[in-house]
Design a protein around this motif. Structure first.
Motif, PDB file in Angstrom:
ATOM      1  N   THR A 102     -49.911  21.395 -18.420  1.00  0.00           N
ATOM      2  CA  THR A 102     -48.682  20.326 -17.684  1.00  0.00           C
ATOM      3  C   THR A 102     -47.158  20.951 -18.611  1.00  0.00           C
ATOM      4  N   TYR A 103     -47.296  21.578 -19.673  1.00  0.00           N
ATOM      5  CA  TYR A 103     -45.757  21.753 -20.261  1.00  0.00           C
ATOM      6  C   TYR A 103     -44.645  22.218 -19.352  1.00  0.00           C
ATOM      7  N   ASP A 104     -45.358  23.773 -18.227  1.00  0.00           N
ATOM      8  CA  ASP A 104     -43.967  24.441 -17.814  1.00  0.00           C
ATOM      9  C   ASP A 104     -43.167  23.122 -17.139  1.00  0.00           C
ATOM     10  N   TRP A 118     -31.643  28.245 -20.545  1.00  0.00           N
ATOM     11  CA  TRP A 118     -31.167  28.519 -21.968  1.00  0.00           C
ATOM     12  C   TRP A 118     -32.337  29.615 -22.334  1.00  0.00           C
ATOM     13  N   ARG A 119     -33.313  29.839 -21.468  1.00  0.00           N
ATOM     14  CA  ARG A 119     -34.146  31.192 -21.698  1.00  0.00           C
ATOM     15  C   ARG A 119     -33.190  32.540 -21.023  1.00  0.00           C
ATOM     16  N   ARG A 120     -32.936  31.742 -19.767  1.00  0.00           N
ATOM     17  CA  ARG A 120     -31.691  33.225 -19.554  1.00  0.00           C
ATOM     18  C   ARG A 120     -30.995  33.738 -20.050  1.00  0.00           C
ATOM     19  N   VAL A 136     -42.341  35.861 -29.409  1.00  0.00           N
ATOM     20  CA  VAL A 136     -43.360  34.831 -30.261  1.00  0.00           C
ATOM     21  C   VAL A 136     -43.056  33.710 -30.250  1.00  0.00           C
ATOM     22  N   ALA A 137     -44.211  32.948 -30.216  1.00  0.00           N
ATOM     23  CA  ALA A 137     -44.008  31.608 -29.928  1.00  0.00           C
ATOM     24  C   ALA A 137     -43.936  31.670 -28.308  1.00  0.00           C
ATOM     25  N   THR A 138     -45.466  32.043 -27.478  1.00  0.00           N
ATOM     26  CA  THR A 138     -44.741  32.738 -26.052  1.00  0.00           C
ATOM     27  C   THR A 138     -45.076  31.535 -24.758  1.00  0.00           C
ATOM     28  N   GLY A 139     -46.254  30.651 -25.543  1.00  0.00           N
ATOM     29  CA  GLY A 139     -46.674  29.096 -25.166  1.00  0.00           C
ATOM     30  C   GLY A 139     -47.319  29.998 -23.200  1.00  0.00           C
ATOM     31  N   THR A 140     -46.880  29.137 -22.711  1.00  0.00           N
ATOM     32  CA  THR A 140     -47.337  29.832 -21.457  1.00  0.00           C
ATOM     33  C   THR A 140     -46.714  30.736 -20.399  1.00  0.00           C
ATOM     34  N   LEU A 157     -46.960  36.733 -27.828  1.00  0.00           N
ATOM     35  CA  LEU A 157     -48.139  35.838 -29.344  1.00  0.00           C
ATOM     36  C   LEU A 157     -48.266  34.606 -29.528  1.00  0.00           C
ATOM     37  N   ASP A 158     -49.279  33.532 -29.675  1.00  0.00           N
ATOM     38  CA  ASP A 158     -48.567  32.538 -30.193  1.00  0.00           C
ATOM     39  C   ASP A 158     -50.664  32.252 -30.499  1.00  0.00           C
ATOM     40  N   GLN A 159     -50.047  31.579 -31.054  1.00  0.00           N
ATOM     41  CA  GLN A 159     -51.497  30.528 -32.356  1.00  0.00           C
ATOM     42  C   GLN A 159     -52.795  30.067 -30.945  1.00  0.00           C
ATOM     43  N   SER A 160     -51.318  29.379 -30.419  1.00  0.00           N
ATOM     44  CA  SER A 160     -52.403  27.862 -29.203  1.00  0.00           C
ATOM     45  C   SER A 160     -53.407  28.610 -28.256  1.00  0.00           C
ATOM     46  N   PRO A 161     -54.852  28.485 -27.748  1.00  0.00           N
ATOM     47  CA  PRO A 161     -55.261  29.199 -26.916  1.00  0.00           C
ATOM     48  C   PRO A 161     -55.415  28.675 -26.123  1.00  0.00           C
ATOM     49  N   SER A 181     -50.550  34.744 -35.416  1.00  0.00           N
ATOM     50  CA  SER A 181     -49.742  33.183 -35.827  1.00  0.00           C
ATOM     51  C   SER A 181     -48.245  34.182 -36.297  1.00  0.00           C
ATOM     52  N   ALA A 182     -46.845  33.480 -35.744  1.00  0.00           N
ATOM     53  CA  ALA A 182     -45.644  34.320 -36.046  1.00  0.00           C
ATOM     54  C   ALA A 182     -45.700  34.247 -37.506  1.00  0.00           C
ATOM     55  N   GLU A 183     -46.227  33.989 -38.785  1.00  0.00           N
ATOM     56  CA  GLU A 183     -46.066  33.722 -40.037  1.00  0.00           C
ATOM     57  C   GLU A 183     -46.232  34.659 -41.392  1.00  0.00           C
ATOM     58  N   ALA A 184     -47.808  35.316 -40.297  1.00  0.00           N
ATOM     59  CA  ALA A 184     -48.934  36.989 -40.587  1.00  0.00           C
ATOM     60  C   ALA A 184     -48.500  37.410 -38.818  1.00  0.00           C
ATOM     61  N   PHE A 197     -37.965  34.812 -29.848  1.00  0.00           N
ATOM     62  CA  PHE A 197     -38.740  33.577 -29.826  1.00  0.00           C
ATOM     63  C   PHE A 197     -38.372  32.071 -29.283  1.00  0.00           C
ATOM     64  N   THR A 198     -38.746  31.332 -29.813  1.00  0.00           N
ATOM     65  CA  THR A 198     -38.776  29.992 -29.116  1.00  0.00           C
ATOM     66  C   THR A 198     -39.587  29.305 -29.432  1.00  0.00           C
ATOM     67  N   TYR A 199     -38.260  27.959 -30.338  1.00  0.00           N
ATOM     68  CA  TYR A 199     -38.829  26.814 -30.463  1.00  0.00           C
ATOM     69  C   TYR A 199     -39.905  26.560 -31.370  1.00  0.00           C
TER      70      TYR A 199
HETATM   71  C1  LIG Z   1     -42.592  24.952 -27.452  1.00  0.00           C
HETATM   72  S1  LIG Z   1     -43.146  26.066 -27.327  1.00  0.00           S
HETATM   73  C2  LIG Z   1     -42.612  27.415 -26.852  1.00  0.00           C
HETATM   74  C3  LIG Z   1     -43.162  28.315 -25.395  1.00  0.00           C
HETATM   75  C4  LIG Z   1     -42.478  28.803 -24.808  1.00  0.00           C
HETATM   76  N1  LIG Z   1     -41.896  30.222 -25.751  1.00  0.00           N
HETATM   77  C5  LIG Z   1     -40.816  28.849 -24.267  1.00  0.00           C
HETATM   78  O1  LIG Z   1     -40.029  28.835 -23.502  1.00  0.00           O
HETATM   79  O2  LIG Z   1     -41.442  27.574 -23.912  1.00  0.00           O
HETATM   80  C6  LIG Z   1     -43.579  26.728 -29.019  1.00  0.00           C
HETATM   81  C7  LIG Z   1     -44.930  27.643 -29.039  1.00  0.00           C
HETATM   82  O3  LIG Z   1     -45.076  27.645 -30.859  1.00  0.00           O
HETATM   83  C8  LIG Z   1     -46.431  28.099 -30.748  1.00  0.00           C
HETATM   84  N2  LIG Z   1     -46.577  28.003 -32.155  1.00  0.00           N
HETATM   85  C9  LIG Z   1     -46.075  27.519 -33.248  1.00  0.00           C
HETATM   86  N3  LIG Z   1     -46.301  27.753 -34.832  1.00  0.00           N
HETATM   87  C10 LIG Z   1     -45.811  28.573 -34.203  1.00  0.00           C
HETATM   88  C11 LIG Z   1     -46.889  29.652 -34.708  1.00  0.00           C
HETATM   89  N4  LIG Z   1     -47.237  29.949 -36.486  1.00  0.00           N
HETATM   90  N5  LIG Z   1     -47.494  31.038 -35.081  1.00  0.00           N
HETATM   91  C12 LIG Z   1     -47.300  31.194 -33.490  1.00  0.00           C
HETATM   92  N6  LIG Z   1     -46.797  30.384 -32.401  1.00  0.00           N
HETATM   93  C13 LIG Z   1     -46.609  29.387 -33.115  1.00  0.00           C
HETATM   94  C14 LIG Z   1     -47.027  27.159 -29.938  1.00  0.00           C
HETATM   95  O4  LIG Z   1     -48.571  27.177 -29.758  1.00  0.00           O
HETATM   96  C15 LIG Z   1     -46.362  27.031 -28.936  1.00  0.00           C
HETATM   97  O5  LIG Z   1     -46.477  27.471 -27.896  1.00  0.00           O
END
Ligand SMILES: C[S@@+](CC[C@H](N)C(=O)[O-])C[C@H]1O[C@@H](n2cnc3c(N)ncnc32)[C@H](O)[C@@H]1O
Length: 317
Positions: A102-104, A118-120, A136-140, A157-161, A181-184, A197-199
């Motif tokens: 439901t995120y989008d 904002w994304r644009r 990075v943190a591409t989410g959906t 790339l995202d850490q959430s399957p 992970s964005a941290e490695a 990268f976003t949020y």
């Molecule tokens: C709010 S969503 C943003 C998704 C998308 N980029 C957007 O514009 O809506 C934040 C995303 O960051 C990911 N995330 C959080 N910490 C992370 C990390 N350390 N490494 C990779 N992804 C991470 C989450 O799994 C989530 O999908």
């Protein structure tokens, strides 16, 4: 081939040059200009009652995991605790796991229709050279989709399957999606032309270290661009507070338990992070990560901010 359900043109993703993990840190600190009056504030200024601790504790009730998610986030960002609080990645995973499908839709409504714009703007900061961008943190995949539209090759790339599963449904094979992970980051130095990268930085233990890591995988002179929530100032601040303290949690509670958790978490997380890293300080982090020509623009009365700059040529000093 052709477009998908979102009308995105097909751009085949070529494989990045992934091979080994190198520990190098990039970049000389050569930052210059900053756009807009909003960045002139003295970063050392602290207003009474704005200490992150106070602000993070207002909502009281702990999360279902025992201690409140927002409490852990606030603690992890305090300088004395950086690197000491474990489980932040785990907390973020727990937060996003139930909301992928439901995120989008919900995200767009809760941002009052602002964050697509904002994304644009974020993506418009990336030079239109058709290069390879790591999102990075591409989410959906909402930023990745915009990058594809503009003719880039994209790796997400995202850490959430669970979030990545939604992205996979959206793109098929047109965007390479990596769980990590964005941290490695699992990429060698300089693997990508640009990076978005976003949020993200509110979810990492050490934003400075994460920025270094993000910069590392971008080629010299490549652009990095970030979108993050921010806190409006002046007369808009009380309205923002009303929204994140009342409107957002109430709306989220009506949607689902997963969104309820997000609704409780988001306001304190944004406020606490912004207190610890006001814009001027955030720009300084970027410079220290070896990013040059750093600029920022506040969007939607200050509710969002986009920061961008280029990886310095010679690496970090
Ligand atoms: C709010 S969503 C943003 C998704 C998308 N980029 C957007 O514009 O809506 C934040 C995303 O960051 C990911 N995330 C959080 N910490 C992370 C990390 N350390 N490494 C990779 N992804 C991470 C989450 O799994 C989530 O999908």
């Amino acid at each position: 081939m052709g477009g998908d359900q979102d009308g995105v043109a097909h751009v085949p993703a070529h494989r990045h040059r992934r091979a080994r993990r190198v520990e190098h840190e990039p970049g000389a600190i050569t930052c210059r200009a900053v756009e807009g009056a909003e960045v002139r504030a003295d970063p050392r200024r602290r207003l009474r009652g704005q200490d992150g601790r106070d602000l993070l504790s207002w909502s009281g009730e702990p999360g279902r995991s025992g201690r409140g998610l927002l409490e852990l986030v606030g603690e992890a960002h305090r300088p004395q605790n950086r690197g000491l609080v474990s489980g932040r990645a785990h907390q973020a995973k727990a937060l996003f796991a139930p909301i992928g499908p439901t995120y989008d839709r919900v995200g767009s409504v809760l941002s009052l229709g602002q964050d697509p714009r904002w994304r644009r703007f974020l993506v418009s900061r990336i030079p239109a050279d058709g290069g390879h961008v790591l999102d990075v943190a591409t989410g959906t995949g909402l930023v990745a989709r915009e990058l594809l539209r503009r003719g880039f090759t994209v790796t997400g790339l995202d850490q959430s399957p669970q979030m990545l599963e939604q992205a996979r449904g959206r793109f098929g094979g047109r965007v390479e999606l990596v769980e990590g992970s964005a941290e490695a980051l699992p990429f060698p130095d300089g693997s990508f032309d640009h990076l978005t990268f976003t949020y993200l930085l509110r979810y990492v233990d050490d934003p400075a270290a994460a920025l270094h890591e993000l910069t590392r995988v971008v080629r010299p002179r490549g652009t990095l661009a970030m979108l993050e929530f921010a806190v409006p100032s002046g007369g808009w601040r009380p309205l923002w507070e009303l929204y994140v303290r009342v409107g957002l949690p109430t709306a989220c509670r009506l949607i689902s338990p997963g969104w309820h958790e997000v609704g409780r978490f988001l306001g304190p997380s944004i406020r606490g992070f912004y207190e610890l890293y006001p814009l001027q300080q955030m720009l300084e982090l970027w410079r220290e990560a070896g990013i040059a020509d750093v600029r920022a623009r506040r969007l939607s009365l200050g509710g969002g901010v986009v920061v961008w700059g280029r990886r310095a040529r010679g690496g970090r000093t």
